[in-house]
Write a protein that holds these residues in place. Structure first.
Motif, PDB file in Angstrom:
ATOM      1  N   LEU A   1      -4.364   9.038   8.250  1.00 15.38           N
ATOM      2  CA  LEU A   1      -3.063   8.481   7.865  1.00 15.38           C
ATOM      3  C   LEU A   1      -3.056   8.251   6.353  1.00 15.38           C
ATOM      4  O   LEU A   1      -4.118   8.031   5.761  1.00 15.38           O
ATOM      5  N   PRO A   2      -1.887   8.310   5.723  1.00 13.10           N
ATOM      6  CA  PRO A   2      -1.831   8.127   4.282  1.00 13.10           C
ATOM      7  C   PRO A   2      -2.481   6.805   3.868  1.00 13.10           C
ATOM      8  O   PRO A   2      -2.308   5.793   4.542  1.00 13.10           O
ATOM      9  N   ARG A   3      -3.239   6.848   2.812  1.00 14.61           N
ATOM     10  CA  ARG A   3      -3.850   5.649   2.214  1.00 14.61           C
ATOM     11  C   ARG A   3      -4.775   4.904   3.157  1.00 14.61           C
ATOM     12  O   ARG A   3      -4.939   3.676   3.052  1.00 14.61           O
ATOM     13  N   ALA A   4      -5.379   5.649   4.076  1.00 21.41           N
ATOM     14  CA  ALA A   4      -6.294   5.000   5.007  1.00 21.41           C
ATOM     15  C   ALA A   4      -7.506   4.481   4.248  1.00 21.41           C
ATOM     16  O   ALA A   4      -7.966   5.092   3.282  1.00 21.41           O
TER      17      ALA A   4
ATOM     18  N   SER B   1       5.542  -0.827  14.522  1.00 18.06           N
ATOM     19  CA  SER B   1       6.923  -1.009  14.069  1.00 18.06           C
ATOM     20  C   SER B   1       7.215  -0.212  12.802  1.00 18.06           C
ATOM     21  O   SER B   1       8.354   0.165  12.562  1.00 18.06           O
ATOM     22  N   ALA B   2       6.191   0.085  11.991  1.00 15.73           N
ATOM     23  CA  ALA B   2       6.439   0.763  10.712  1.00 15.73           C
ATOM     24  C   ALA B   2       6.749   2.244  10.910  1.00 15.73           C
ATOM     25  O   ALA B   2       7.664   2.778  10.282  1.00 15.73           O
ATOM     26  N   MET B   3       5.968   2.898  11.766  1.00 18.12           N
ATOM     27  CA  MET B   3       6.178   4.335  11.913  1.00 18.12           C
ATOM     28  C   MET B   3       6.059   4.830  13.357  1.00 18.12           C
ATOM     29  O   MET B   3       6.038   6.030  13.594  1.00 18.12           O
TER      30      MET B   3
ATOM     31  N   CYS C   1       0.847  -1.202   0.000  1.00 17.71           N
ATOM     32  CA  CYS C   1       0.000   0.000   0.000  1.00 17.71           C
ATOM     33  C   CYS C   1       0.874   1.241   0.000  1.00 17.71           C
ATOM     34  O   CYS C   1       0.452   2.301  -0.444  1.00 17.71           O
ATOM     35  N   HIS C   2       2.022   1.133   0.613  1.00 17.94           N
ATOM     36  CA  HIS C   2       2.863   2.307   0.852  1.00 17.94           C
ATOM     37  C   HIS C   2       4.214   2.140   0.173  1.00 17.94           C
ATOM     38  O   HIS C   2       4.676   1.027  -0.039  1.00 17.94           O
ATOM     39  N   GLY C   3       4.847   3.246  -0.104  1.00 19.57           N
ATOM     40  CA  GLY C   3       6.223   3.219  -0.608  1.00 19.57           C
ATOM     41  C   GLY C   3       6.327   2.744  -2.052  1.00 19.57           C
ATOM     42  O   GLY C   3       5.339   2.319  -2.661  1.00 19.57           O
TER      43      GLY C   3
HETATM   44  N1  LIG Z   1       6.663   1.372   3.013  1.00 15.77           N
HETATM   45  C1  LIG Z   1       6.143   2.359   3.741  1.00 15.77           C
HETATM   46  N2  LIG Z   1       6.411   3.639   3.441  1.00 15.77           N
HETATM   47  C2  LIG Z   1       5.871   4.631   4.149  1.00 15.77           C
HETATM   48  N3  LIG Z   1       5.040   4.454   5.188  1.00 15.77           N
HETATM   49  C3  LIG Z   1       4.731   3.207   5.544  1.00 15.77           C
HETATM   50  C4  LIG Z   1       5.264   2.091   4.839  1.00 15.77           C
HETATM   51  N4  LIG Z   1       4.780   0.965   5.406  1.00 15.77           N
HETATM   52  C5  LIG Z   1       3.979   1.373   6.409  1.00 15.77           C
HETATM   53  N5  LIG Z   1       3.951   2.719   6.513  1.00 15.77           N
HETATM   54  C6  LIG Z   1       3.247   3.532   7.514  1.00 15.77           C
HETATM   55  O1  LIG Z   1       2.899   2.701   8.602  1.00 15.77           O
HETATM   56  C7  LIG Z   1       1.502   2.684   8.794  1.00 15.77           C
HETATM   57  C8  LIG Z   1       1.065   1.317   9.237  1.00 15.77           C
HETATM   58  O2  LIG Z   1       1.366   0.358   8.292  1.00 15.77           O
HETATM   59  P1  LIG Z   1       0.262  -0.702   7.870  1.00 15.77           P
HETATM   60  O3  LIG Z   1      -0.536  -1.120   9.035  1.00 15.77           O
HETATM   61  O4  LIG Z   1       0.963  -1.747   7.120  1.00 15.77           O
HETATM   62  O5  LIG Z   1      -0.639   0.104   6.832  1.00 15.77           O
HETATM   63  P2  LIG Z   1      -2.108   0.669   6.884  1.00 15.77           P
HETATM   64  O6  LIG Z   1      -2.134   1.695   7.953  1.00 15.77           O
HETATM   65  O7  LIG Z   1      -2.265   1.241   5.525  1.00 15.77           O
HETATM   66  O8  LIG Z   1      -3.009  -0.492   7.140  1.00 15.77           O
HETATM   67  C9  LIG Z   1       0.908   3.153   7.482  1.00 15.77           C
HETATM   68  O9  LIG Z   1      -0.328   3.783   7.658  1.00 15.77           O
HETATM   69  C10 LIG Z   1       1.961   4.111   6.983  1.00 15.77           C
HETATM   70  O10 LIG Z   1       1.781   5.370   7.584  1.00 15.77           O
END
Ligand SMILES: Nc1ncnc2c1ncn2[C@@H]1O[C@H](COP(=O)(O)OP(=O)(O)O)[C@@H](O)[C@H]1O
Ligand SMILES: C=C(OP(=O)(O)O)C(=O)O
Ligand SMILES: [K+]
Ligand SMILES: [Mg+2]
Length: 570
Positions: free
Chosen positions: A239-242, A409-411, A120-122
């Motif tokens: 959050l981005p792409r929510a 862990s991602a952000m 979804c991201h990056g």
């Molecule tokens: N590859 C990435 N690049 C930038 N931001 C990311 C990336 N992977 C995850 N994130 C950030 O971490 C958050 C949590 O990740 P995740 O739970 O996988 O996605 P989502 O919130 O879209 O379900 C995302 O909303 C996004 O802000």
């Protein structure tokens, strides 16, 4: 690894947090240190020899001794002893907070079993770097971290916020959701793009727009061509792409989502990328049918014959619940993706769906991951809430195969601490579970339904059920399984025996495939023609790493000989 949480003893920060519905101040939380268990070995054992047939295809092995050891396993074994080894596996989503080599290594040291990248991201370039770093870590430093690629899927979601980590929507504020494309620099304030072209046509004035399963809510007040003007009714962070869902007269409007393909054209390109980069699992978002799982599995087989990429079904929509059993049966495992699921069904139904999915996966012998918002508050705070700890405990007590960190862990600000919390809580609850079982004199192994369809599989299944029962009754220190396909190891894990299961396989990809499963410690071993020497080699290599000791009782299962033996480590 110590069972205590290395949290700061100072109070959490006092500033009001960005995330809605989180307490500002919370008292400290600490899990007491786990004491190592000493193996009581007073039993007479049967020093029989294992007869393992030679592998037809000896395979690559990393270390000169022929064994690829897992550093974390070794460290945990040294500190905790055998029996307190963590059985529940941990998946960490890698994001901007954790993407460089040192950060990924810190997670691996902390016990990450699987690294997840969310497409979804990056960019693909970004993900390629992450995947290669994980592989480099495995090769150079002896870790055993599998890689899971999670597809974007084609549900309706917001665009990214021009690179911003988040945007705050206040109560009563007016925001525009639009299908117009913008030059990022020219996007007006409080304007959010939506990925689905039919969006502006589909919504109606009065509809409720739910962001990220209810983290933020809006009501549609006006439609103007491609723009949908909304008023914020439940403030919070965008959050981005929510993910976006909309409700009309209190019910979810889902006809559109039901028509969108599960695998979009962008997903197919990502899947090609994942196959090329040699990921171990592909998690498919918003699965609605078993058919799409079969389609992906046969595509992978055609593109990469003999590859062991596991196809994992994400259970996160009403569509997936309707065809739950068929979907799980067709897949190599499931992720209970509570984030999106909680947006599609009432929140109070999520716990019972979790229980149902975990139990069903166990019955069908498929690994199951409980995901999303396990430690959500740790995105900002160094300690979890009690409710979060209770949630993690529940998933561990249900004996799910794995827990998954997402934003934490991602952000988040404390990825390693979040990992430590999962580890400590898992160890504690697993230990309680074993002790409770032994206190209850009437507790017997719950009979699992037969899962095999062929006679040969049925034999393996009964052997594994029996071996697990013997291991529990004899209070064995470990089960050893010699497996070529991994199936015997899975069938042992399915029994959730009291002791850890060391699985020896000649294939590095089977080894990584097994990493996701409860209680399994998979190793690469290039089986030789001499079964006895295989066994002796396993003993001496694990002994050299202090993972087993002389006198330990080991139950040995071989999928080639279809045998069970009880052996005392020489
Ligand atoms: N590859 C990435 N690049 C930038 N931001 C990311 C990336 N992977 C995850 N994130 C950030 O971490 C958050 C949590 O990740 P995740 O739970 O996988 O996605 P989502 O919130 O879209 O379900 C995302 O909303 C996004 O802000
Ligand atoms: C894990 C989930 O999926 P994603 O993070 O891809 O939305 C979820 O919805 O809970
Ligand atoms: K995803
Ligand atoms: Mg999701």
């Amino acid at each position: 690894m110590s069972g205590s949480l290395p949290f700061s003893t100072s109070s959490p920060p006092l500033q009001s947090r960005e995330l809605p519905r989180m307490p500002v101040m919370r008292p400290r939380f600490q899990v007491p240190v786990l004491k190592p268990l000493t193996a009581a070995l007073s039993r007479v054992v049967l020093p029989e020899k294992l007869k393992v047939a030679a592998s037809e295809s000896p395979v690559t092995v990393a270390s000169p001794e022929g064994l690829e050891a897992d550093r974390v396993t070794e460290a945990e074994r040294k500190e905790n002893g055998f029996s307190s080894r963590r059985r529940t596996k941990i998946i960490c989503t890698i994001g901007p907070r954790t993407c460089n080599f040192e950060e990924i290594e810190a997670l691996a040291v902390g016990g990450m079993n699987v690294a997840r990248v969310n497409m979804c991201h990056g960019t693909r370039e970004w993900h390629r770097n992450v995947i290669r770093r994980v592989k480099q870590l495995n090769e150079e430093k002896g870790f055993a971290v599998a890689v899971m690629m999670d597809t974007e899927g084609s549900e309706i979601h917001m665009g990214d916020l021009n690179g911003a980590e988040s945007a705050k929507a206040q109560d009563g504020q007016i925001w525009t959701f639009t299908v117009r494309a913008f030059d990022p620099a020219l996007r007006p304030e409080r304007t959010v793009t939506v990925n689905y072209d039919g969006f502006a046509e589909d919504v109606k004035v009065g509809d409720e727009l739910v962001v990220d399963g209810g983290m933020v809510r809006f009501v549609v007040i006006e439609k103007m061509g491609p723009d949908v003007i909304c008023r914020c009714t439940d403030p919070g962070l965008l959050l981005p792409r929510a993910n976006l869902t909309f409700r009309r007269d209190g019910s979810l409007v889902r006809e559109r989502n039901a028509m969108l393909p599960t695998i979009s054209s962008k997903d197919w390109l990502d899947i090609d990328f994942g196959i090329e980069e040699g990921v171990d699992f592909i998690a498919m978002s918003f699965v609605k049918s078993a058919e799409v799982i079969r389609t992906l599995k046969s595509y992978i087989t055609a593109q990469s014959p003999g590859s062991q990429i596991g196809v994992i079904a994400k259970i996160e929509s009403v569509g997936s619940l309707k065809n739950l059993k068929e979907i799980i049966q067709a897949s190599d495992g499931a992720v209970l993706a509570r984030g999106d699921l909680g947006a599609q069904i009432p929140l109070e139904q999520v716990p019972s769906v979790q229980q149902e999915v975990v139990q069903l996966c166990r019955k069908l012998n498929k690994p199951v991951v409980v995901a999303s918002q396990l430690l959500e508050s740790m995105i900002e705070y160094p300690i979890p809430t009690r409710a979060e700890v209770a949630d993690v405990s529940e998933a561990v007590a249900q004996q799910a195969d794995a827990l998954m960190l997402s934003s934490e862990s991602a952000m988040g600000q404390f990825p390693e601490k979040a990992l430590t919390v999962l580890t400590s809580v898992s160890l504690r609850i697993e230990k309680c579970h074993r002790e409770q079982k032994h206190l209850d004199a009437h507790a017997t192994q719950t009979d699992l339904p037969i899962v095999s369809s062929s006679k040969a599989d049925r034999i393996a299944e009964e052997i594994c059920n029996t071996a697990s029962r013997i291991a529990n009754k004899l209070k064995a220190d470990a089960i050893f399984v010699y497996t070529k396909t991994g199936q015997t190891a899975s069938l042992l894990s399915r029994n959730r025996p009291d002791c850890p299961i060391f699985a020896f396989t000649p294939s590095t990809s089977i080894r990584r495939y097994l990493i996701l499963q409860w209680g399994l410690m998979p190793f690469c071993l290039d089986f030789s023609d001499d079964a006895e020497s295989n066994l002796n080699r396993s003993f001496s290599l694990l002994k050299a790493r202090a993972m087993i000791n002389s006198g330990d009782l080991v139950i040995v299962v071989s999928d080639i000989m279809q045998s069970i033996q009880a052996i005392k480590v020489p």
